[in-house]
Design a protein around this motif. Structure first.
Motif, PDB file in Angstrom:
ATOM      1  N   ALA A 263       0.947  -1.278   0.278  1.00 29.49           N
ATOM      2  CA  ALA A 263      -0.138   0.046   0.039  1.00 29.49           C
ATOM      3  C   ALA A 263       0.878   1.439   0.049  1.00 29.49           C
ATOM      4  N   LEU A 264       1.831   1.383   0.119  1.00 27.49           N
ATOM      5  CA  LEU A 264       3.013   2.828   0.916  1.00 27.49           C
ATOM      6  C   LEU A 264       3.718   2.836  -0.214  1.00 27.49           C
ATOM      7  N   ALA A 265       3.539   1.319  -1.292  1.00 26.08           N
ATOM      8  CA  ALA A 265       4.499   2.049  -2.886  1.00 26.08           C
ATOM      9  C   ALA A 265       3.670   2.371  -3.280  1.00 26.08           C
ATOM     10  N   ALA A 266       2.384   1.621  -3.407  1.00 31.66           N
ATOM     11  CA  ALA A 266       0.867   2.759  -4.143  1.00 31.66           C
ATOM     12  C   ALA A 266       0.981   3.938  -4.298  1.00 31.66           C
ATOM     13  N   ALA A 267       1.316   4.575  -2.779  1.00 32.63           N
ATOM     14  CA  ALA A 267       1.218   5.849  -2.588  1.00 32.63           C
ATOM     15  C   ALA A 267       1.975   6.555  -3.581  1.00 32.63           C
ATOM     16  N   PHE A 268       3.317   6.148  -4.454  1.00 30.29           N
ATOM     17  CA  PHE A 268       3.852   7.010  -5.319  1.00 30.29           C
ATOM     18  C   PHE A 268       3.827   6.872  -6.659  1.00 30.29           C
ATOM     19  N   VAL A 269       2.212   5.644  -7.254  1.00 26.55           N
ATOM     20  CA  VAL A 269       1.920   5.544  -7.966  1.00 26.55           C
ATOM     21  C   VAL A 269       2.008   7.259  -9.043  1.00 26.55           C
ATOM     22  N   GLY A 270       1.443   8.063  -8.003  1.00 24.86           N
ATOM     23  CA  GLY A 270       0.768   8.603  -8.886  1.00 24.86           C
ATOM     24  C   GLY A 270       2.143   9.509  -9.917  1.00 24.86           C
ATOM     25  N   ASP A 314      -1.925  -6.505  -2.636  1.00 25.15           N
ATOM     26  CA  ASP A 314      -1.954  -5.328  -2.082  1.00 25.15           C
ATOM     27  C   ASP A 314      -1.314  -3.722  -2.681  1.00 25.15           C
ATOM     28  N   LEU A 315      -0.252  -4.497  -3.364  1.00 24.25           N
ATOM     29  CA  LEU A 315      -0.036  -3.114  -4.039  1.00 24.25           C
ATOM     30  C   LEU A 315      -0.536  -2.988  -5.723  1.00 24.25           C
ATOM     31  N   GLY A 316      -1.116  -4.410  -6.356  1.00 22.11           N
ATOM     32  CA  GLY A 316      -1.419  -4.115  -7.388  1.00 22.11           C
ATOM     33  C   GLY A 316      -2.933  -2.873  -7.224  1.00 22.11           C
ATOM     34  N   LEU A 317      -3.974  -4.150  -6.301  1.00 22.97           N
ATOM     35  CA  LEU A 317      -5.107  -3.468  -6.120  1.00 22.97           C
ATOM     36  C   LEU A 317      -4.679  -1.724  -5.483  1.00 22.97           C
ATOM     37  N   GLN A 318      -3.780  -1.603  -4.658  1.00 20.66           N
ATOM     38  CA  GLN A 318      -3.794   0.104  -4.702  1.00 20.66           C
ATOM     39  C   GLN A 318      -3.609   0.975  -5.547  1.00 20.66           C
TER      40      GLN A 318
END
Length: 408
Positions: A263-270, A314-318
């Motif tokens: 989830a934390l990694a996903a926060a930086f996808v933007g 979690d990474l993929g979904l978030q």
């Protein structure tokens, strides 16, 4: 506080306040998952029976999204949030002191109905952000929400093992009182952008759902992705109670902490939005979601296999969730709460369906059935993105109609 066109400027303090409070409030929906085994033991009911608590919470959340979140466009949002928090506290206390199974069901449903405040914060962050900061700000608020979802399982598992499952809901009620005080003291007021009746407001929600192709595709992708994740987290406690793990609630809850890495990694996808298109980022995100099931199924008897699978899911979904929201918040309208309502209602209907089907699959096919459900949901999300993710923009006349409805 500085204002722009009578709107508060989204400064760092307010952004972090919404981020932290989003996590605290949304956690109410997930405390029950690692505690289902303890609840089943106290009330002497089957795993399938107690799983209805999670289903009802998610269905309640979908109802709250549909009937409460649109009011963010019609009412003063701070007042709406403060009123809602009073009912959150009441529902949590009923859950904590419930003496019968039906009281647990009713309390679970209303915990879901009232714990929708994060979905008022997310459109606020989008509405008050400059275009170049929108993805990043949405990602930050979403990271708080997602950390709340994941860490809630870890926290409740520990509390359940050491103090009993009821203590978790008593603690949660206390945290919501603190949340009420923080909102009252620090959150700025935001003027509503809809002047019509509640009926007209709901009519405009339906209009967006019918006419916005970008919103429709995002909602389906989100629903399937969340259904996949709900399948594994709802049944993980039953899987790990048996051989070779024989794990308790605290161990199962720790998988929420593990998932927080993704989830934390996903926060930086933007941050990748300038190098890749939204379509490409969602494409790769769903591929990661799909790949997680290889580890969840083939590594089902080892901690390392399940850990890798949980991080990936979690990474993929978030990641896909954040980019879905970035995608539909780009629709040129001020009706951000109503756009978010359509998406999130579908999202949690998908989660409820994934939870229900996984519980049924567990009873009849065990872990293999759970993986079949989760993989099927992930494939449906991927196919929808491939075939409909690059759909044409809405005709100009439909856009004018939507703008008219958003301002009524």
């Amino acid at each position: 506080m500085q204002t722009i066109d009578a709107k508060p400027l989204l400064n760092t303090t307010i952004l972090w306040l919404m981020t932290i409070l989003s996590g605290l409030v949304v956690a109410n929906n997930y405390y029950n998952q690692p505690l289902l085994g303890l609840i089943a033991a106290e009330f002497q009911v089957s795993e399938g029976t107690v799983s209805k608590i999670s289903v009802l919470t998610q269905l309640g959340y979908a109802c709250g999204l549909l009937f409460i979140v649109p009011l963010g466009d019609k009412m003063l949002r701070k007042r709406l949030i403060l009123t809602d928090l009073i009912f959150v506290v009441a529902a949590l206390l009923v859950m904590a002191f419930a003496k019968t199974l039906w009281m647990l069901y009713v309390a679970s449903f209303f915990i879901g109905v009232t714990s929708v405040i994060p979905q008022i914060f997310v459109p606020m962050a989008a509405e008050l952000s400059s275009p170049e900061k929108k993805s990043g700000n949405i990602g930050l608020v979403m990271s708080g929400l997602l950390m709340g979802i994941l860490l809630s399982r870890f926290f409740s598992g520990i509390v359940g093992d050491y103090f009993g499952w009821r203590a978790m809901f008593e603690i949660a009620a206390g945290m919501m009182v603190i949340t009420w005080l923080l909102v009252y003291r620090f959150l700025p007021e935001l003027r509503p952008n809809f002047q019509g009746s509640y009926g007209a407001l709901m009519q405009s929600v339906w209009h967006f759902a019918k006419t916005e192709r970008k919103l429709q595709v995002a909602a389906f992708r989100g629903a399937m992705g969340f259904g996949a994740m709900s399948a594994v987290f709802t049944t993980l406690v039953f899987h790990m109670e048996g051989a070779p793990f024989y794990a308790g609630a605290s161990v199962v809850g720790s998988f929420g902490l593990i998932g927080a890495v993704g989830a934390l990694a996903a926060a930086f996808v933007g941050r990748f939005n300038q190098r890749f298109s939204v379509y490409q980022l969602i494409y790769f995100s769903i591929l990661i979601l799909l790949s997680s099931w290889v580890f969840i199924y083939f590594g089902q008897h080892s901690y390392i296999g399940l850990i890798i699978g949980i991080i990936l899911i979690d990474l993929g979904l978030q990641s896909s969730h954040i980019m879905n929201q970035t995608d539909y918040f780009s629709i040129p309208t001020q009706a951000t709460s109503r756009l978010n309502t359509v998406y999130m209602v579908c999202y949690f209907i998908g989660g409820s369906l994934g939870t229900y089907l996984a519980a049924m699959a567990w009873q009849h096919m065990g872990w293999a059935g759970v993986c079949l459900v989760g993989t099927s949901f992930s494939i449906l999300a991927f196919l929808a993105h491939l075939f409909f993710g690059k759909g044409r923009q809405k005709p100009a006349e439909n856009q004018l109609a939507a703008d008219s409805l958003s301002k009524r």
